[in-house]
Scaffold this motif. Structure first.
Motif, PDB file in Angstrom:
ATOM      1  N   PHE A 127       0.833  -1.192   0.000  1.00  0.00           N
ATOM      2  CA  PHE A 127       0.000   0.000   0.000  1.00  0.00           C
ATOM      3  C   PHE A 127       0.871   1.247   0.000  1.00  0.00           C
ATOM      4  CE2 PHE A 127      -2.269   3.404   2.289  1.00  0.00           C
ATOM      5  CZ  PHE A 127      -3.367   3.538   1.455  1.00  0.00           C
ATOM      6  N   ALA A 128       0.474   2.207  -0.799  1.00  0.00           N
ATOM      7  CA  ALA A 128       0.988   3.586  -0.789  1.00  0.00           C
ATOM      8  C   ALA A 128       2.373   3.726  -1.410  1.00  0.00           C
ATOM      9  CB  ALA A 128       0.967   4.181   0.616  1.00  0.00           C
ATOM     10  N   THR A 129       3.413   3.163  -0.791  1.00  0.00           N
ATOM     11  CA  THR A 129       4.757   3.269  -1.337  1.00  0.00           C
ATOM     12  C   THR A 129       5.401   1.889  -1.365  1.00  0.00           C
ATOM     13  OG1 THR A 129       5.700   3.743   0.837  1.00  0.00           O
ATOM     14  CG2 THR A 129       5.060   5.628  -0.521  1.00  0.00           C
ATOM     15  N   ALA A 130       6.465   1.757  -2.161  1.00  0.00           N
ATOM     16  CA  ALA A 130       7.112   0.453  -2.307  1.00  0.00           C
ATOM     17  C   ALA A 130       7.721  -0.031  -1.002  1.00  0.00           C
ATOM     18  CB  ALA A 130       8.192   0.519  -3.387  1.00  0.00           C
ATOM     19  N   PRO A 133       8.015   3.947   5.795  1.00  0.00           N
ATOM     20  CA  PRO A 133       6.937   4.114   6.779  1.00  0.00           C
ATOM     21  C   PRO A 133       5.545   4.258   6.181  1.00  0.00           C
ATOM     22  CG  PRO A 133       8.287   6.098   6.628  1.00  0.00           C
ATOM     23  CD  PRO A 133       9.015   5.030   5.879  1.00  0.00           C
ATOM     24  N   PHE A 134       5.442   4.719   4.934  1.00  0.00           N
ATOM     25  CA  PHE A 134       4.120   4.841   4.323  1.00  0.00           C
ATOM     26  C   PHE A 134       3.641   3.522   3.720  1.00  0.00           C
ATOM     27  CE2 PHE A 134       5.736   9.237   4.154  1.00  0.00           C
ATOM     28  CZ  PHE A 134       4.732   9.849   4.894  1.00  0.00           C
ATOM     29  N   SER A 135       4.530   2.569   3.598  1.00  0.00           N
ATOM     30  CA  SER A 135       4.175   1.244   3.088  1.00  0.00           C
ATOM     31  C   SER A 135       3.605   0.428   4.248  1.00  0.00           C
ATOM     32  CB  SER A 135       5.418   0.552   2.505  1.00  0.00           C
ATOM     33  OG  SER A 135       5.143  -0.786   2.176  1.00  0.00           O
ATOM     34  N   THR A 136       2.337   0.724   4.603  1.00  0.00           N
ATOM     35  CA  THR A 136       1.713   0.138   5.795  1.00  0.00           C
ATOM     36  C   THR A 136       0.306  -0.333   5.478  1.00  0.00           C
ATOM     37  OG1 THR A 136       2.998   1.586   7.255  1.00  0.00           O
ATOM     38  CG2 THR A 136       1.043   0.549   8.188  1.00  0.00           C
TER      39      THR A 136
END
Length: 284
Positions: A127-130, A133-136
Motif C-alpha cells: 500500500f501507498a509506497t514500495a 513508513p508509508f508502506s503500511t
C-alpha cells in the motif's frame, strides 16, 4: 517429514479474549484466555524470528491467496469495536489496544514466488509506497488478538479465499512450510480460526443445530490430529454453522504433515455465539 515451524497453533480471535476489551466481564472468555496465555508462553520459549499469521479477516483478494508485502502493518482494537460487532453503535472508543509490526518481506516474497511457480493464485499486497513508513497495510482482529499474547517479532500475514479449493489450501500450506524450511529462519505459525457462529438465537447469525455438530466434529478431528477431516463438511452445513476457521486450518494441515503434528488440545468453549478452540503444535 518434520514440522518446519519452531511452534504453531490454532487460536480464536474474539476481541473479549483480551481482558481490556471484555467490557467489565473478564470471566466471559476466561478459559480461552488461559489457553491463549499458554500458547504465548510456548511461542516465546520457541523464540521465533518471524511469525506467519493466517487470518480470515485480512486483505481479501477474491479468488487469490493474499500475502502481505508491505514494510509495516498497523491497527487498533477498542471497546467500540467489540460493541459494534453485536450491533451496539457507541460513539466513544473506550479502551483501545494498538499494534504496529514490521513485515518479514524476505519470507513473504519467498512464499509468493513459490506459490506462483506452482500455479496457485497468489498476490503480494502492498500500500501507498514500495517501502518505508508509508508502506503500511491495516491489521485485522484475526491477527491482532492472537498477536497480543505472542512475542513482538516481524510477521507475515496470509488471507485465504473461499473461492479456492480445499486441496489448493493444503498445497499452499505445503509450499509455506517448504519455504520456511529453506529460509533457515526460526518461524512460528498461527492459524487464526473462530468456528461456528450460529450458537445463539440472539447472536448476529441466529441459532442452527449444525453449529453444535460442526464444532463437535472439529474438536474430534483436532484431538486426533486429523485436520483434513474439516474438508468433509457439506456446503449446507457450512452455510448453516458459519465457521471461519476451515481455510486457515487446512493451510496449517498442509504446512505441518500429519506425522509431524505433536499437538496439545487446550480448550474449547462457546461463551457467546461462536465457538473457540486453542491447540498447540510443538516442534519435534
Amino acid at each position: 517429514m518434520i514440522n518446519p515451524f519452531v511452534f504453531a497453533c490454532i487460536t480464536p480471535h474474539g476481541l473479549p479474549i483480551l481482558e481490556e476489551l471484555s467490557q467489565g466481564n473478564p470471566q466471559l472468555m476466561a478459559r480461552t484466555r488461559s489457553g491463549m496465555k499458554q500458547l504465548g508462553t510456548w511461542m516465546r520459549e520457541a523464540d521465533p524470528e518471524t511469525i506467519v499469521v493466517l487470518t480470515p479477516h485480512g486483505l481479501k483478494i477474491d479468488g487469490m491467496f493474499s500475502v502481505t508485502d508491505s514494510s509495516y502493518l498497523s491497527g487498533e482494537m477498542s471497546e467500540q469495536t467489540v460493541a459494534g460487532m453485536v450491533g451496539d453503535r457507541r460513539e466513544d472508543k473506550g479502551v483501545t489496544v494498538e499494534f504496529n509490526r514490521a513485515v518479514d518481506r524476505d519470507l513473504a516474497k519467498r512464499i509468493v514466488a513459490a506459490a506462483d511457480k506452482a500455479a496457485l493464485p497468489v498476490a503480494a499486497a502492498n500500500f501507498a509506497t514500495a517501502e518505508g513508513p508509508f508502506s503500511t497495510l491495516p491489521l485485522d482482529w484475526g491477527v491482532m488478538v492472537p498477536l497480543y499474547f505472542m512475542p513482538d517479532v516481524p510477521i507475515v500475514v496470509v488471507t485465504p479465499s473461499r473461492r479456492i479449493s480445499y486441496e489448493d489450501h493444503i498445497r499452499f500450506g505445503a509450499i509455506l512450510g517448504e519455504q520456511v524450511r529453506q529460509s533457515g529462519k526460526r518461524v512460528g505459525l498461527i492459524a487464526s480460526c473462530d468456528w461456528s457462529h450460529a450458537h445463539d438465537v440472539n447472536g448476529p447469525y441466529g441459532y442452527h443445530e449444525d453449529a453444535v455438530e460442526l464444532d463437535r466434529r472439529v474438536v474430534a478431528s483436532l484431538k486426533e490430529d486429523e485436520i483434513e477431516k474439516v474438508m468433509e463438511f457439506a456446503a449446507p452445513m457450512i452455510d448453516h454453522a458459519k465457521p471461519d476457521g476451515i481455510w486457515q486450518a487446512l493451510i496449517l494441515a498442509g504446512a505441518i504433515p500429519r506425522e509431524a503434528r505433536n499437538s496439545t488440545f487446550l480448550s474449547y468453549e462457546v461463551p457467546t455465539y461462536f465457538g473457540m478452540m486453542t491447540v498447540a503444535y510443538h516442534a519435534q
